[in-house]
Design a protein around this motif. Structure first.
Motif, PDB file in Angstrom:
ATOM      1  N   TYR A  88     -25.804  16.750 -50.011  1.00 18.19           N
ATOM      2  CA  TYR A  88     -26.617  16.056 -51.009  1.00 18.19           C
ATOM      3  C   TYR A  88     -25.991  16.102 -52.407  1.00 18.19           C
ATOM      4  CZ  TYR A  88     -30.290  15.051 -54.344  1.00 18.19           C
ATOM      5  OH  TYR A  88     -30.989  14.535 -55.413  1.00 18.19           O
ATOM      6  N   PRO A  89     -25.506  17.280 -52.905  1.00  9.86           N
ATOM      7  CA  PRO A  89     -24.905  17.285 -54.251  1.00  9.86           C
ATOM      8  C   PRO A  89     -23.725  16.323 -54.387  1.00  9.86           C
ATOM      9  CG  PRO A  89     -25.353  19.521 -53.541  1.00  9.86           C
ATOM     10  CD  PRO A  89     -25.568  18.642 -52.345  1.00  9.86           C
ATOM     11  N   ILE A  90     -22.903  16.212 -53.331  1.00 10.35           N
ATOM     12  CA  ILE A  90     -21.764  15.292 -53.376  1.00 10.35           C
ATOM     13  C   ILE A  90     -22.251  13.851 -53.434  1.00 10.35           C
ATOM     14  CG2 ILE A  90     -19.796  14.393 -52.064  1.00 10.35           C
ATOM     15  CD1 ILE A  90     -19.436  17.233 -50.921  1.00 10.35           C
ATOM     16  N   LEU A  91     -23.161  13.496 -52.545  1.00 11.69           N
ATOM     17  CA  LEU A  91     -23.653  12.119 -52.494  1.00 11.69           C
ATOM     18  C   LEU A  91     -24.455  11.767 -53.747  1.00 11.69           C
ATOM     19  CD1 LEU A  91     -24.736  11.886 -48.745  1.00 11.69           C
ATOM     20  CD2 LEU A  91     -22.659  10.993 -49.814  1.00 11.69           C
ATOM     21  N   HIS A  92     -25.172  12.742 -54.281  1.00  7.66           N
ATOM     22  CA  HIS A  92     -25.946  12.495 -55.514  1.00  7.66           C
ATOM     23  C   HIS A  92     -25.002  12.176 -56.673  1.00  7.66           C
ATOM     24  CE1 HIS A  92     -29.133  12.801 -58.481  1.00  7.66           C
ATOM     25  NE2 HIS A  92     -28.399  13.671 -59.163  1.00  7.66           N
ATOM     26  N   SER A  93     -23.922  12.943 -56.807  1.00  8.01           N
ATOM     27  CA  SER A  93     -22.962  12.698 -57.887  1.00  8.01           C
ATOM     28  C   SER A  93     -22.268  11.353 -57.713  1.00  8.01           C
ATOM     29  CB  SER A  93     -21.910  13.814 -57.932  1.00  8.01           C
ATOM     30  OG  SER A  93     -22.500  15.052 -58.270  1.00  8.01           O
ATOM     31  N   LEU A  94     -21.924  11.024 -56.473  1.00  9.44           N
ATOM     32  CA  LEU A  94     -21.283   9.748 -56.186  1.00  9.44           C
ATOM     33  C   LEU A  94     -22.235   8.594 -56.492  1.00  9.44           C
ATOM     34  CD1 LEU A  94     -18.554   8.759 -55.099  1.00  9.44           C
ATOM     35  CD2 LEU A  94     -19.561   8.771 -52.799  1.00  9.44           C
ATOM     36  N   THR A  95     -23.487   8.768 -56.107  1.00 11.08           N
ATOM     37  CA  THR A  95     -24.496   7.738 -56.368  1.00 11.08           C
ATOM     38  C   THR A  95     -24.698   7.522 -57.860  1.00 11.08           C
ATOM     39  OG1 THR A  95     -25.671   8.235 -54.309  1.00 11.08           O
ATOM     40  CG2 THR A  95     -26.923   7.114 -56.027  1.00 11.08           C
ATOM     41  N   GLU A  96     -24.761   8.610 -58.608  1.00 11.10           N
ATOM     42  CA  GLU A  96     -24.964   8.517 -60.057  1.00 11.10           C
ATOM     43  C   GLU A  96     -23.887   7.692 -60.732  1.00 11.10           C
ATOM     44  OE1 GLU A  96     -25.391  12.322 -61.966  1.00 11.10           O
ATOM     45  OE2 GLU A  96     -27.513  11.932 -62.274  1.00 11.10           O
ATOM     46  N   ILE A  97     -22.630   7.988 -60.426  1.00 11.63           N
ATOM     47  CA  ILE A  97     -21.536   7.273 -61.091  1.00 11.63           C
ATOM     48  C   ILE A  97     -21.512   5.814 -60.670  1.00 11.63           C
ATOM     49  CG2 ILE A  97     -19.707   7.786 -59.406  1.00 11.63           C
ATOM     50  CD1 ILE A  97     -19.404   7.826 -63.255  1.00 11.63           C
ATOM     51  N   LEU A  98     -21.892   5.508 -59.431  1.00  5.90           N
ATOM     52  CA  LEU A  98     -21.929   4.118 -58.986  1.00  5.90           C
ATOM     53  C   LEU A  98     -23.079   3.357 -59.639  1.00  5.90           C
ATOM     54  CD1 LEU A  98     -21.149   4.534 -55.170  1.00  5.90           C
ATOM     55  CD2 LEU A  98     -19.639   3.637 -56.951  1.00  5.90           C
ATOM     56  N   GLU A  99     -24.215   4.015 -59.799  1.00  8.53           N
ATOM     57  CA  GLU A  99     -25.356   3.351 -60.428  1.00  8.53           C
ATOM     58  C   GLU A  99     -25.131   3.145 -61.923  1.00  8.53           C
ATOM     59  OE1 GLU A  99     -29.024   4.715 -57.480  1.00  8.53           O
ATOM     60  OE2 GLU A  99     -28.662   5.821 -59.342  1.00  8.53           O
ATOM     61  N   ILE A 100     -24.519   4.124 -62.577  1.00  6.46           N
ATOM     62  CA  ILE A 100     -24.266   4.015 -64.011  1.00  6.46           C
ATOM     63  C   ILE A 100     -23.237   2.931 -64.309  1.00  6.46           C
ATOM     64  CG2 ILE A 100     -23.199   5.211 -65.986  1.00  6.46           C
ATOM     65  CD1 ILE A 100     -24.547   7.777 -64.910  1.00  6.46           C
ATOM     66  N   SER A 101     -22.202   2.857 -63.465  1.00  6.46           N
ATOM     67  CA  SER A 101     -21.121   1.904 -63.706  1.00  6.46           C
ATOM     68  C   SER A 101     -21.330   0.558 -63.039  1.00  6.46           C
ATOM     69  CB  SER A 101     -19.797   2.495 -63.202  1.00  6.46           C
ATOM     70  OG  SER A 101     -19.842   2.686 -61.789  1.00  6.46           O
ATOM     71  N   ASN A 102     -22.175   0.530 -62.008  1.00  6.47           N
ATOM     72  CA  ASN A 102     -22.360  -0.680 -61.189  1.00  6.47           C
ATOM     73  C   ASN A 102     -21.026  -1.107 -60.576  1.00  6.47           C
ATOM     74  OD1 ASN A 102     -24.031  -2.644 -60.035  1.00  6.47           O
ATOM     75  ND2 ASN A 102     -23.533  -4.140 -61.620  1.00  6.47           N
ATOM     76  N   ALA A 103     -20.224  -0.114 -60.196  1.00  2.00           N
ATOM     77  CA  ALA A 103     -18.873  -0.375 -59.695  1.00  2.00           C
ATOM     78  C   ALA A 103     -18.870  -0.574 -58.181  1.00  2.00           C
ATOM     79  CB  ALA A 103     -17.951   0.785 -60.065  1.00  2.00           C
ATOM     80  N   TYR A 104     -17.790  -1.162 -57.707  1.00  2.00           N
ATOM     81  CA  TYR A 104     -17.528  -1.316 -56.282  1.00  2.00           C
ATOM     82  C   TYR A 104     -16.756  -0.083 -55.818  1.00  2.00           C
ATOM     83  CZ  TYR A 104     -16.191  -3.576 -51.880  1.00  2.00           C
ATOM     84  OH  TYR A 104     -16.042  -3.893 -50.550  1.00  2.00           O
ATOM     85  N   LEU A 105     -17.183   0.528 -54.722  1.00  2.00           N
ATOM     86  CA  LEU A 105     -16.559   1.756 -54.216  1.00  2.00           C
ATOM     87  C   LEU A 105     -15.664   1.449 -53.024  1.00  2.00           C
ATOM     88  CD1 LEU A 105     -16.453   4.918 -54.353  1.00  2.00           C
ATOM     89  CD2 LEU A 105     -18.218   4.896 -52.576  1.00  2.00           C
ATOM     90  N   GLU A 106     -14.430   1.955 -53.085  1.00  2.00           N
ATOM     91  CA  GLU A 106     -13.510   1.841 -51.962  1.00  2.00           C
ATOM     92  C   GLU A 106     -13.222   3.240 -51.428  1.00  2.00           C
ATOM     93  OE1 GLU A 106     -10.112  -0.572 -52.788  1.00  2.00           O
ATOM     94  OE2 GLU A 106     -11.332  -2.262 -53.513  1.00  2.00           O
ATOM     95  N   VAL A 107     -13.749   3.527 -50.251  1.00  2.33           N
ATOM     96  CA  VAL A 107     -13.496   4.804 -49.584  1.00  2.33           C
ATOM     97  C   VAL A 107     -12.138   4.693 -48.902  1.00  2.33           C
ATOM     98  CG1 VAL A 107     -14.330   6.469 -47.883  1.00  2.33           C
ATOM     99  CG2 VAL A 107     -15.970   5.105 -49.216  1.00  2.33           C
TER     100      VAL A 107
END
Length: 278
Positions: A165-184
């Motif tokens: 959860y802490p990893i996914l929460h941090s990842l979610t936060e940065i994606l929501e703040i930036s509205n960026a596209y994520l490439e895994v």
């Protein structure tokens, strides 16, 4: 309210880090703690409490801090942002850990050169130590980074780590703040044969991202003889504007950031690096 710590050495790199953070969190209520740490022997009193009478410096730390704060005052007004200036004397990492705990810091932001070795300078060495020794998310801003929110973020992973959860929460936060596209991005030297654990971790991450960011993420696979070079080439050829890593993913982290010839932590791209801690 996010609490963001920005250690500074009054360099342009420190200022760039602050400006980037202010822009990235433009729409978020934030307390920015601007912290300068100097050696203990440069404080007004030494260990045995005798007053140190030093030759006056033409530019004191107080003067530098005042000028830095004045520059902050010239930034575009944002009622959601508050700035608190702090000055400490002593061991850098100990005081960073203390501040993170006392101020309930969510993120540490530090600036540095475009292409650098973390051990090249005192401040650079401190960046490497913060990443590896302080259990707090760290955002490293290379010199010359454009002051804008990233549009594409790369997330290198080998799927060996369970995404807690802490990893996914941090990842979610940065994606929501930036509205960026994520490439895994999965990088390997040969055609990968995943273990059951890797398959399960990948499926779990895919399900999570599909639920929250169904149209703004993808999974990429790269084959390359050198993991580090492959990631660097991927960043430059795919217009990646931020790299995010999980510190606990030690095997991949070491392949990307440990210089085998010197055993020093190093970073070789000109895009911001977000290191996520659990």
């Amino acid at each position: 309210m996010k609490h963001i710590l920005i250690p500074i050495d009054f360099s342009n790199n420190s200022w760039n880090a602050l400006e980037y953070a202010v822009q990235l969190f433009k729409s978020e209520p934030c307390n920015f703690f601007i912290l300068h740490i100097d050696e203990l022997n440069k404080s007004d009193e030494n260990g045995n409490s005798f007053l140190v009478i030093a030759k006056p410096s033409p530019t004191t730390i107080k003067d530098k801090m005042n000028r830095f704060v004045e520059r902050i005052g010239n930034l575009p007004s944002n009622v959601a942002h508050q700035f608190i200036a702090l000055k400490e004397y002593g061991d850098f990492i100990d005081l960073i850990k203390k501040t993170v705990q006392e101020k309930k810091i969510d993120l540490i932001v530090m600036g540095t050169k475009n292409i650098f070795h973390f051990k090249a300078t005192v401040f650079g060495s401190n960046i490497g130590n913060v990443i590896t020794k302080v259990p707090c998310n760290v955002l490293v801003i290379p010199e010359g980074t454009a002051l804008k929110k990233p549009k594409k973020i790369a997330f290198p992973t080998d799927f060996n780590l369970f995404y807690s959860y802490p990893i996914l929460h941090s990842l979610t936060e940065i994606l929501e703040i930036s509205n960026a596209y994520l490439e895994v991005v999965h990088v390997s030297q040969s055609q990968p044969i995943f273990t059951n654990s890797q398959v399960n971790n990948k499926e779990y991450l895919n399900d999570y991202l599909h639920e929250l960011f169904s149209n703004s993420h993808s999974f990429q696979s790269i084959l390359g003889a050198n993991i580090r070079d492959s990631i660097i080439n991927y960043i430059s050829s795919n217009e990646i504007e931020m790299l995010t890593m999980v510190a606990k993913n030690l095997n991949l982290f070491q392949q990307l950031f440990i210089n085998n010839s010197t055993d020093h932590l190093s970073y070789h791209t000109s895009v911001p690096l977000m290191v996520i801690h659990e």
